[in-house]
Design an enzyme around this catalytic site. Structure first.
Site, short mmCIF file in Angstrom:
data_model
loop_
_atom_site.label_atom_id
_atom_site.label_comp_id
_atom_site.label_asym_id
_atom_site.label_seq_id
_atom_site.Cartn_x
_atom_site.Cartn_y
_atom_site.Cartn_z
N GLU A 1 0.91 -1.43 -0.09
CA GLU A 1 0.04 -0.05 0.01
C GLU A 1 0.78 1.26 -0.02
O GLU A 1 0.43 2.25 0.10
CB GLU A 1 -0.95 0.11 1.23
CG GLU A 1 -0.12 -0.01 2.60
CD GLU A 1 -1.16 -0.18 3.84
OE1 GLU A 1 -1.73 1.01 3.68
OE2 GLU A 1 -1.46 -1.20 4.32
N HIS B 1 -2.96 -10.44 12.13
CA HIS B 1 -2.31 -9.42 11.45
C HIS B 1 -1.87 -8.47 12.65
O HIS B 1 -2.61 -8.25 13.78
CB HIS B 1 -3.11 -8.52 10.60
CG HIS B 1 -2.95 -6.95 10.52
ND1 HIS B 1 -1.75 -6.86 9.94
CD2 HIS B 1 -3.51 -6.06 10.82
CE1 HIS B 1 -1.39 -5.40 9.79
NE2 HIS B 1 -2.61 -4.88 10.29
N CYS C 1 -3.33 -3.49 4.50
CA CYS C 1 -2.45 -4.66 5.00
C CYS C 1 -2.93 -5.91 4.29
O CYS C 1 -2.34 -6.82 4.48
CB CYS C 1 -2.51 -4.75 6.40
SG CYS C 1 -1.82 -3.01 7.10
P1 HMG Z 1 -3.96 6.09 21.89
O1 HMG Z 1 -5.20 6.66 22.05
O2 HMG Z 1 -2.60 7.08 22.15
O3 HMG Z 1 -3.50 4.87 23.21
O4 HMG Z 1 -3.62 5.35 20.52
P2 HMG Z 1 -4.70 4.44 24.00
O5 HMG Z 1 -4.93 5.51 25.15
O6 HMG Z 1 -5.91 3.78 23.87
O7 HMG Z 1 -3.94 3.45 25.07
C1 HMG Z 1 -3.34 2.18 24.18
C2 HMG Z 1 -3.19 1.23 25.41
O8 HMG Z 1 -2.28 1.61 26.46
C3 HMG Z 1 -4.46 0.94 26.40
O9 HMG Z 1 -4.73 -0.10 26.58
C4 HMG Z 1 -4.05 1.64 27.48
O10 HMG Z 1 -4.98 1.33 28.75
C5 HMG Z 1 -2.70 1.20 27.60
P3 HMG Z 1 -6.27 -1.04 26.21
O11 HMG Z 1 -7.23 -0.24 26.75
O12 HMG Z 1 -6.21 -0.67 24.57
O13 HMG Z 1 -5.74 -2.42 26.37
N1 HMG Z 1 -1.82 2.09 28.56
C6 HMG Z 1 -0.81 1.90 29.35
N2 HMG Z 1 -0.66 0.67 29.70
C7 HMG Z 1 0.42 0.21 30.67
N3 HMG Z 1 0.90 1.36 31.23
C8 HMG Z 1 0.47 2.66 31.05
C9 HMG Z 1 -0.38 3.01 30.03
N4 HMG Z 1 -1.05 3.95 29.78
C10 HMG Z 1 -2.04 3.59 28.84
N5 HMG Z 1 1.09 3.60 31.70
C11 HMG Z 1 -3.98 3.44 19.06
C12 HMG Z 1 -3.48 3.77 20.36
C13 HMG Z 1 -3.76 2.18 18.93
C14 HMG Z 1 -5.30 3.98 18.48
C15 HMG Z 1 -3.03 4.53 18.24
O14 HMG Z 1 -1.77 4.03 18.32
C16 HMG Z 1 -3.31 4.44 16.71
O15 HMG Z 1 -3.96 5.21 16.18
N6 HMG Z 1 -2.57 3.52 15.84
C17 HMG Z 1 -2.47 3.33 14.38
C18 HMG Z 1 -3.94 2.54 14.06
C19 HMG Z 1 -3.81 1.11 14.29
O16 HMG Z 1 -2.77 0.57 14.41
N7 HMG Z 1 -5.08 0.43 14.23
C20 HMG Z 1 -5.16 -1.02 14.61
C21 HMG Z 1 -6.35 -1.72 13.92
S1 HMG Z 1 -6.57 -1.33 11.95
C22 HMG Z 1 -4.96 -2.23 11.28
O17 HMG Z 1 -4.61 -3.30 12.00
C23 HMG Z 1 -4.76 -1.84 9.87
C24 HMG Z 1 -3.62 -1.08 9.64
O18 HMG Z 1 -2.64 -2.05 9.93
C25 HMG Z 1 -3.35 -0.30 8.36
C26 HMG Z 1 -3.83 -1.38 7.18
O19 HMG Z 1 -4.59 -2.24 7.00
O20 HMG Z 1 -3.21 -0.95 6.24
C27 HMG Z 1 -3.41 -0.14 10.83
#
Ligand code: HMG
Length: 414
Positions: free
Chosen positions: A82, A248, A114
């Protein structure tokens, strides 16, 4: 029919990486958030010279060398990506030229976020199963640079790399269960990259939910076919037929969320009474056994988009191939937008020797750790930036993008 599947793997990863604890400190984030909240330890950083073509060509050359398959036997080359480099000329065309592959081949790219690499894998397997391949093999490459941008929530889930697969009959690594898969697709705006933008746009939390909805539906499709074919006995949990499951991996914690979600769906579908607390404990134990062994490489490299699922497979076989011979593993491929597929395969007898040929420890050991300011400098470079000095890659002859001349991208190796 002879078994068909993944015979050999070759990997290419950027030569530089950052530590996630250092990135967390630089962003004023508690390091536990990246380390255990996302499951990320390190993240690969690609320089402009290490573009999708350069990574794809290197992974392909390594897969061919590891496979023992004569390049004259290749009849199909598909690159799933991609993050291509041209609106018209596919990455596969550059790779075909750089590797000097035979002229009598079908060569093209496949795109759906992906999922593109899995689209290529399925096309290759079905091409062989149809008989059209005769005695020929296919080369399928998943290659991408995952880029969200400095300071964004997606930043700790970047990465880059390529996984190339030789697909053939009598595969050493994994014989796929032909036709035994479940697909799930929906038109959603969870993640996308408009033309002209280098950084992906993402609705992060919504993308996690889209992934979970897709895995539930695709898994149920796979389970129906597995029951029909007698691979899963009616009335028993389908997951018990799978020794391991590779998902994935946009970030490692996503695989855990997916696995727990699938288990919950399975319990709901069974109609059995269950308690949330007991299921949580059993689910985590099952995650530790069935999923965690596939996450070692992903935690050190990050999201490589199309290749992430196959990076997980490579890591799993590297860690556990001897114990998995003859066992069935599940695989879940997700491409935002979205389309997805849950499928399965059986680990081959020669898997341990074959995965050893991918030299995974050497690839990791050859990397250089860089500081956060150096990573930020690289991220700010335009895609056609002049190359920084390129140290020897131990005679491995990495390919690199060296500039544009007459609107044509130029590559060198060595
Ligand atoms: P965010 O809002 O910064 O993070 O973004 P958060 O507040 O949701 O925290 C993440 C986790 O850390 C949470 O755990 C928190 O509790 C924990 P969860 O509730 O999820 O179990 N946390 C802590 N843990 C330990 N110690 C601490 C602490 N503080 C918080 N101190 C987000 C997270 C993944 C949304 C962001 O990084 C993002 O937008 N990433 C990109 C999108 C993505 O990867 N999506 C995945 C699904 S889509 C996909 O897989 C397709 C893709 O590969 C693309 C394609 O297909 O081409 C992306």
């Amino acid at each position: 029919m002879k078994p068909i599947g993944i015979h050999a793997l070759g990997l290419a990863i950027p030569r530089r990486y950052i530590e996630m604890d250092a990135l967390a400190r630089a962003r004023g984030v508690e390091p536990g958030k990246y380390r255990s909240g996302l499951g990320a330890l390190q993240m690969a950083v690609a320089e402009p010279g290490e573009d999708t073509v350069a990574l794809a060509a290197l992974a392909a050359r390594r897969a061919l060398a590891a496979s023992g398959v004569d390049r004259e036997r290749l009849g199909l080359l598909i690159v799933g990506t991609e993050t291509g480099v041209d609106h018209s000329k596919p990455v596969s065309s550059f790779v075909h030229g750089l590797l000097g592959l035979p002229q009598a081949m079908r060569v093209y790219d496949a795109q759906h976020a992906c999922y593109g690499g899995t689209a290529g894998l399925m096309a290759a397997v079905e091409w062989i199963a149809s008989g059209a391949a005769e005695d020929r093999a296919a080369l399928v490459i998943c290659a991408d640079i995952a880029r969200y941008g400095v300071g964004t929530p997606g930043e700790p889930t970047q990465g880059a790399g390529a996984v190339a697969m030789i697909v053939s009959t009598d595969p050493a690594l994994l014989a796929l269960d032909l036709g035994m898969s479940g697909a799930a697709s929906s038109h959603v705006h969870d993640f996308w990259r408009p033309l002209g933008l280098r950084e992906a746009q993402v609705d992060g939390h919504y993308s996690v939910q889209c992934y979970l909805d897709a895995v539930a539906s695709a898994y149920r499709g796979w389970r129906t076919r597995a029951i029909d074919r007698g691979v899963v006995a009616r009335g028993t949990p389908a997951s018990s037929a799978l020794a391991r499951v590779c998902y994935h991996v946009p970030f490692c914690k996503m695989a855990r969320k997916a696995h727990l979600h699938v288990r919950r769906c399975e319990l709901e579908d069974s109609g059995a009474a269950w308690s949330v607390a007991a299921e949580e404990a059993a689910g985590l134990a099952s995650y530790a056994q069935q999923v965690e062994p596939s996450l070692g490489l992903c935690a050190q490299i990050g999201n490589i988009y199309t290749g992430s699922l196959y990076l997980g497979l490579a890591g799993l076989l590297h860690a556990q191939a001897p114990a998995l011979v003859g066992q069935r593993i599940g695989l879940f491929s997700y491409g935002s937008g979205c389309t997805s597929e849950f499928f399965s395969g059986v680990v081959g007898e020669r898997a341990a020797a074959q995965i050893a040929a991918a030299n995974i420890p050497d690839l990791l050991a050859a990397r250089e750790r860089i500081s956060i300011p150096e990573y930020e400098r690289i991220m700010a470079l335009p895609p056609t930036a002049p190359l920084v000095p390129w140290p020897s890659q131990g005679g491995d002859g990495a390919y690199r993008f060296v500039g544009v001349s007459n609107h044509q991208r130029q590559y060198a190796s060595g």
